[in-house]
Design an enzyme around this catalytic site. Structure first.
Site, PDB file in Angstrom:
ATOM      1  CG  ASN A  11      -1.723   1.257   1.351  1.00 33.85           C
ATOM      2  OD1 ASN A  11      -1.810   2.044   0.392  1.00 33.85           O
ATOM      3  ND2 ASN A  11      -2.326   1.480   2.513  1.00 33.85           N
ATOM      4  CE  LYS A  13       0.015   3.424   4.655  1.00 36.65           C
ATOM      5  NZ  LYS A  13       0.184   3.570   6.090  1.00 36.65           N
ATOM      6  CG  HIS A  99      -5.590   2.309   5.273  1.00 37.89           C
ATOM      7  ND1 HIS A  99      -5.120   3.278   6.109  1.00 37.89           N
ATOM      8  CD2 HIS A  99      -4.602   1.394   5.132  1.00 37.89           C
ATOM      9  CE1 HIS A  99      -3.878   2.953   6.470  1.00 37.89           C
ATOM     10  NE2 HIS A  99      -3.540   1.821   5.883  1.00 37.89           N
ATOM     11  CD  GLU A 101      -2.610   5.864   6.533  1.00 37.63           C
ATOM     12  OE1 GLU A 101      -2.658   5.841   5.294  1.00 37.63           O
ATOM     13  OE2 GLU A 101      -1.683   5.359   7.196  1.00 37.63           O
ATOM     14  CD  GLU A 171      -3.123  -1.963   7.449  1.00 39.46           C
ATOM     15  OE1 GLU A 171      -2.068  -2.253   6.894  1.00 39.46           O
ATOM     16  OE2 GLU A 171      -3.726  -0.885   7.254  1.00 39.46           O
ATOM     17  N   GLY A 177       3.066   2.808  10.578  1.00 38.06           N
ATOM     18  CA  GLY A 177       4.049   3.862  10.340  1.00 38.06           C
ATOM     19  C   GLY A 177       4.798   4.298  11.589  1.00 38.06           C
ATOM     20  CB  SER A 211       5.716  -1.304  11.947  1.00 36.02           C
ATOM     21  OG  SER A 211       5.381   0.062  12.154  1.00 36.02           O
TER      22      SER A 211
HETATM   23  P1  13P Z   1       3.379   0.724   7.521  1.00 35.72           P
HETATM   24  O1  13P Z   1       3.836  -0.611   6.975  1.00 35.72           O
HETATM   25  O2  13P Z   1       4.141   1.876   6.933  1.00 35.72           O
HETATM   26  O3  13P Z   1       3.331   0.718   9.016  1.00 35.72           O
HETATM   27  O4  13P Z   1       1.874   0.932   7.007  1.00 35.72           O
HETATM   28  C1  13P Z   1       0.960  -0.094   7.186  1.00 35.72           C
HETATM   29  C2  13P Z   1      -0.275   0.220   6.437  1.00 35.72           C
HETATM   30  O5  13P Z   1      -1.016   1.117   6.801  1.00 35.72           O
HETATM   31  C3  13P Z   1      -0.564  -0.553   5.229  1.00 35.72           C
HETATM   32  O6  13P Z   1      -1.853  -0.333   4.779  1.00 35.72           O
END
Ligand code: 13P
Length: 251
Positions: A11, A13, A99, A101, A171, A177, A211
């Site tokens: 992903n 983003k 997601h 976010e 997640e 992140g 992560s």
């Molecule tokens: P990270 O791997 O950067 O922590 O992000 C995870 C994520 O949100 C994947 O959709």
């Protein structure tokens, strides 16, 4: 890791324009070719890079395309939105929905996410339904209840045949992140709770995200109910994403 073919989805983003996407694919496809063919691999670039990604990926077809979101509506006066038919044009196979976010910044509700899941399924694509709890919810001891409520709220009304076509990604919001990955036992506990929520989930892929790195991916996919990863930061570099997948599946 025992429910169908393992699946790893990058992903991206809001990272990489079309030319950066082409460069990634040039470097990544030869690395992906060296990964056992039963392992499913997808990347989710931004919408603006899907066209160039589709063109760059089509000669080998080793790596599938995913989108990061889609509208629940088929077409019409929805400024700024993208319809499933527009994704189908680029052979998009998966759509990431719900997601954290988007739940946070776009205030997406479970009902809206559920409508997007139905639109995605109706177009013949596979929804990757993302769920997860905040740190406060985990500390209060309500993580499992929270995640199951997100699932019920979005896809509780789906018939069994449709529910069996989902991918669900756990997640934990506090692990995204932050470098603070969720320990494998807790991720497994959640994956099992999700799987047991309904019989239609018995064989679906359940992914871990948050992560995930080349160093820790193998430990997750060794868990009986975790079938791959939804990878953010570590999927932006071709070598790191390939190492993550190769390391995880060698374990
Ligand atoms: P990270 O791997 O950067 O922590 O992000 C995870 C994520 O949100 C994947 O959709």
């Amino acid at each position: 890791m025992s429910h169908g073919a393992p699946l790893f989805v990058g992903n991206w983003k809001m990272n990489k324009n079309a030319s950066q996407t082409r460069s990634f694919i040039e470097a990544f496809v030869p690395l992906a070719d060296a990964i056992p063919p039963h392992i499913r691999i997808a990347i989710a670039p931004p919408f603006t890079a899907l066209g160039s990604a589709a063109a760059a990926l089509s000669p080998s077809r080793r790596v599938a395309l995913a989108a990061q979101n889609v509208s629940e509506f088929p077409e019409g006066a929805y400024t700024g939105e993208i319809a499933v038919s527009m994704l189908a044009e680029f052979d998009v196979a998966y759509v990431i929905l719900g997601h954290s976010e988007r739940r946070l910044y776009q205030r997406e509700s479970d009902a809206e996410i559920g409508a997007k899941v139905r639109a995605t399924l109706a177009a013949g694509m596979t929804p990757i339904l993302a769920v997860g709890e905040s740190l406060a919810v985990r500390e209060e001891g309500h993580a499992v209840a929270h995640v199951l409520a997100q699932i019920d709220g979005a896809v509780g009304a789906l018939d069994d045949e449709s529910a069996a076509q989902l991918v669900i990604a756990y997640e934990p919001v506090w692990a995204i992140g932050t470098g603070k990955n969720c320990d494998c036992e807790r991720a497994q506990e959640m994956a099992l709770a999700i799987r047991q929520r309904r019989s239609a989930f018995a064989e679906i892929p359940i992914l871990y995200g948050g992560s995930m790195k080349p160093e820790n991916a193998a430990a997750y996919v060794r868990m009986p109910d975790i079938d791959g990863g939804l990878v953010g930061g570590a999927s932006l570099d071709p070598r790191s994403f390939a190492d993550l997948i190769a390391g995880a599946v060698a374990a």
